[in-house]
Each structure stands twice: as C-alpha cells, then as structure tokens.
Design an enzyme around this catalytic site. Structure first.
Site, PDB file in Angstrom:
ATOM      1  N   LYS A 104     -11.610  -4.519  -5.481  1.00 46.57           N
ATOM      2  CA  LYS A 104     -11.298  -5.135  -4.076  1.00 46.57           C
ATOM      3  C   LYS A 104     -11.684  -4.666  -2.904  1.00 46.57           C
ATOM      4  CE  LYS A 104      -6.332  -3.323  -2.005  1.00 46.57           C
ATOM      5  NZ  LYS A 104      -6.416  -3.777  -1.045  1.00 46.57           N
ATOM      6  N   GLY A 165       1.388  -1.941   4.559  1.00 50.32           N
ATOM      7  CA  GLY A 165       1.963  -0.463   4.487  1.00 50.32           C
ATOM      8  C   GLY A 165       2.933  -0.799   5.885  1.00 50.32           C
ATOM      9  N   ALA A 191      -1.215  -6.800   1.026  1.00 51.88           N
ATOM     10  CA  ALA A 191      -0.602  -6.237   2.472  1.00 51.88           C
ATOM     11  C   ALA A 191       0.555  -7.214   2.686  1.00 51.88           C
ATOM     12  CB  ALA A 191      -1.546  -6.088   3.221  1.00 51.88           C
ATOM     13  N   GLY A 192       1.684  -6.284   3.173  1.00 50.77           N
ATOM     14  CA  GLY A 192       2.623  -6.739   4.085  1.00 50.77           C
ATOM     15  C   GLY A 192       3.802  -6.979   3.550  1.00 50.77           C
ATOM     16  N   ASN A 213       1.919  -2.166  -3.123  1.00 49.73           N
ATOM     17  CA  ASN A 213       1.896  -0.619  -2.516  1.00 49.73           C
ATOM     18  C   ASN A 213       2.667  -0.345  -2.240  1.00 49.73           C
ATOM     19  OD1 ASN A 213       0.814   1.972  -4.039  1.00 49.73           O
ATOM     20  ND2 ASN A 213      -0.026   2.467  -1.917  1.00 49.73           N
ATOM     21  N   THR A 214       2.944  -0.096  -1.147  1.00 49.08           N
ATOM     22  CA  THR A 214       3.596   0.756  -0.560  1.00 49.08           C
ATOM     23  C   THR A 214       5.482   0.090   0.180  1.00 49.08           C
ATOM     24  OG1 THR A 214       2.236   0.590   1.957  1.00 49.08           O
ATOM     25  CG2 THR A 214       4.615   1.553   1.708  1.00 49.08           C
TER      26      THR A 214
END
Lengths: 264, 71
Positions: A104, A165, A191-192, A213-214
């Site tokens: 990645k 994040g 992301a987001g 992830n977050t």
C-alpha cells in the site's frame, strides 16, 4: 419465463491474487490486542495493513505475534514516507521480511492534511512495478492521477474519501465516479470513512472495496463497528450490482389505481 | 565495541555478525529486516555480514502505529 438466479459476487482481484472480502482493515490505534483481533474477525477482512518500524528489542515483540498468517494477508504500507526514495526503500524492506509483494504505497505530501504527493507517488509506482511489486497506491480523488497510476502499472487505485482519520466520509463522490469511469483496475476508497453509511456509499458508487483503520479502531466499540462495516460494504456492493432506481422529483404510486371501486 | 542499534548505543563483541547479533537479542530472523548503515542486508548474508565499530544497525519488523503500549 426465465428462472431467477441468485446474485453471486466475484472476488476482489489485485495482481494475480483474489479475495472474497471487499473490506481491508488496518492495525493501528486499537485500545488493546484482543479488541484488535476480535474486530478483524468481525470485519470479515482478509487483508490487514501493517507498518514497517523498528523492533522493540526490549521485548522482541512484533505485530506478527497477533496475526494469524494462515488467515490474513499482510499489506505492508509506507505510512510516514515523505519521499519516493523512502517509500521505495520501505517497500523493499517489507518484501525482504518475506511478508508480501503487495504494498500500500503512500507518499505523504503534507503533515497536516496527510494528502499524497502524487508526483512522487507516480514516480515510486513506476519503479516498484518494475521491481515486481503489486502496487496499491493511496492517492487523492483526482481522475487524471488515477489514470496515470494505472498506466504506470498499479494493480489498483486507492483514492481517499476524505483525509486520513478524519471520518468525513466521501467528500467528492463525483470525482470517485469519474475515476471509476477512467480506470479499469479496481478502485478502493482508502481513508475518510467514518461510519457504516460512508462505506456503503463508496460501494454503491461502484468501488471494488474500502480500506479503513480509524473508522473501526477509533469507534467506542471497535468490534461492533467492524461488524457494521462488514455489512455496510456487503450491502453497498449488492445495491450497486442490483442497480438502483432512478431518482425522481415527484411521487410515483407503488400500488396501481386500476380496479379502484367508486366509494362515494 | 560500540554500535548504534535502532538509534541507541549498544556494546557488542568485536567482529559480531548480523546472525550472531540477532541470536544474542533472541530475535527470529524470519520476522525482521536488517539494515547496516542504511543498506539492506539480505537474509542469506546474515551469517557472513560482519558489523564494525560505529555501524548503525536497524532491526525492523511489522508494527502498528499507536501500539507502543503493548509491544
């Protein structure tokens, strides 16, 4: 009359590899390892992103202590790399560990936004593809860059929905739509994503997968959020494949008026 | 002799190899990548690569950001 055949999804393909799950999860920011492991299980993910860092020599510990490698494919990332040289070297180090030839690829352009430096990203993609890597670049929602990454040999393009994040969701769905039109490799929103509807929305646009992830690790209950994300990705995918109805300004009755009696 | 190991000073035996250093640290070679003075040492060369005084050695593995508390 044609018989109804139930919809069966195709696997997600990167390079020569196939995955049944369209949700890719990270390994950061979890409150503790058991929560992380349970969240991975609940997410149904088959790919986990990991970072390459100095080993803690006092404990000899490694994230590998917590990952069942028979079950999960590791996707090393180049998080924290600000130049193509750093990102290339990190990728080579990850491969040297014998973990994966997938990467990645992140080349960060700015500390505050963590937006990618797309010029450096493209350069690193070209070099790593020549080195035989399956390159999955984290990029911004720019269709021109996405096309250039595909032309450089990227196995997928991974546009951000919003900053890493941030949990702001898919801020520019129209650009994601254009990216989906201009590239043929899988498009994975990376992301987001803040909550389940963001993930479902990305899939409804036609994305092949979502990486987060977050959104899971930072939730009050990461395991339950992981379950929600799994369903959201599956629901969004099926809604996309099923083909939604067109949007209309006015009502159109579901029940026909034919056969209505004269009541008064 | 003194070397820089993961950014910290460390005293190791004269003429130690990468393989011997990993053994001394109780680190399984298959889980790591090793850099000496920023150059990647390939696994088959661990036994034949000698570390010299003042060398910067990095032992890297798979980690997650924010996991410091339970490494």
């Amino acid at each position: 009359m044609t018989e109804y055949t139930e919809y069966k999804d195709q696997p997600l393909r990167f390079g020569g590899r196939e995955f049944a799950s369209r949700l890719i999860v990270g390994s950061s920011k979890y409150p503790d390892p058991p929560t992380m492991q349970k969240a991975w299980e609940a997410s149904g993910a088959e790919i986990i992103t990991v970072a390459v860092r100095r080993m803690n020599l006092a404990t000899g510990g490694s994230l590998l202590d917590y990952i069942d490698l028979d079950r999960y494919t590791l996707l090393p990332n180049t998080a924290g790399c600000y130049t193509s040289e750093e990102a290339i070297k990190t990728s080579i180090i990850a491969r040297e560990m014998g973990l994966s030839d997938m990467v990645k690829l992140e080349v960060i352009g700015d500390e505050k936004t963590l937006f990618p430096d797309t010029a450096a990203l493209l350069e690193a993609t070209k070099i790593l593809v020549k080195e035989g890597f399956i390159v999955l670049p984290y990029t911004n929602d720019d269709p021109i860059v996405a096309k250039k990454l595909e032309d450089a040999g990227a196995a997928a393009v991974m546009p951000l929905g919003a900053p890493i994040g941030s949990g702001l969701g898919i801020r520019n769905p129209y650009n994601i739509k254009i990216i989906l039109e201009v590239v043929r490799v899988p498009v994975v929103v990376d992301a987001g994503v803040g909550t389940a509807s963001d993930a479902a929305f990305a899939m409804e646009l036609g994305c092949e997968g979502v990486l987060m992830n977050t959104g899971i690790a930072g939730a009050k209950d990461p395991v339950t959020m992981a379950t929600a994300m799994r369903y959201a990705v599956e629901a969004g995918r099926r809604a996309y494949m099923a083909g939604r109805i067109p949007k209309k300004l006015y009502a159109s009755a579901s029940t026909p008026l034919e056969g209505m009696p004269e009541l008064i | 002799m003194q070397i820089q190991l993961n950014g910290k000073e460390r005293d190791v035996g004269e003429g130690i190899t990468v393989a011997q250093l990993l053994e001394e640290l109780d680190v399984r070679p298959e889980r790591v990548a090793v850099l000496v003075n920023q150059g990647i040492v390939k696994k088959p060369s661990y036994a034949s690569t000698t570390i010299r005084e003042g060398d910067a050695v990095e032992i890297l593995t798979v980690m997650a950001g924010g996991m410091e508390e339970f490494r």
